[in-house]
Design a protein around this motif. Structure first.
Motif: not given
Length: 178
Positions: A14, A49, A12
């Protein structure tokens, strides 16, 4: 000639941290082509996120895009409409990678993510597991350090190429209520 023709790494990012960059650097050493799949590509503006795909992709390219004689693809992989945690996710992932690059990896690199254990069962690819014991870092750990403005920890965990975005990262994280 390198060990693999095409390697894939999913995360991801993040945000992007040195645990990620260590794996990607290893891929450049071992693969002719490196594909970085940015998961939850449609997500942004939340505690888990905070950063959008364009920002995450930019960080990856700024960190690795200047390497000569290396091929890097950054591919968005949105979450599936009907999530599942089985081998069908691996099929979905490879479909997204193929659609974006026209390539199928012969190796997938990953950390020791237990929830991903069965994603690649139906795929004809090697899986290289990179233990987190080498660098026990998580995105949550880094987001917290940024939120608390602990620059000593944050700057140890952020790749050098994107440390200049620290204030913007912090602003985005605080806006999301982390």
């Amino acid at each position: 000639m390198k060990k693999y023709k095409c390697g894939l790494y999913v995360g991801r990012f993040q945000p992007l941290h040195v645990g990620h960059t260590n794996i990607i650097s290893r891929m450049f050493d071992e693969c002719d082509v490196v594909i970085v799949a940015v998961g939850s590509a449609q997500e942004s503006g939340t505690q888990r996120n905070p950063f959008n795909f364009a920002t995450r992709s930019q960080w990856i390219v700024e960190t690795f895009g200047t390497r000569k004689n290396h091929i890097l693809h950054v591919v968005p992989v949105p979450d599936r409409e009907h999530p599942s945690n089985d081998a069908s996710w691996g099929d979905y992932l490879l479909d997204k990678v193929w659609s974006a690059t026209g390539m199928t990896p012969d190796v997938i690199y990953e950390g020791e993510e237990e929830e991903r254990a069965h994603w690649y069962d139906n795929l004809d690819v090697a899986v290289v597991k990179v233990p987190r014991t080498v660098l026990p870092i998580s995105g949550t750990m880094l987001r917290n350090a940024i939120m608390w403005n602990d620059t000593n920890v944050a700057f140890q965990l952020l790749p050098y190429a994107i440390r200049g975005y620290y204030d913007e990262m912090r602003e985005e994280i605080l806006k999301c209520g982390n």
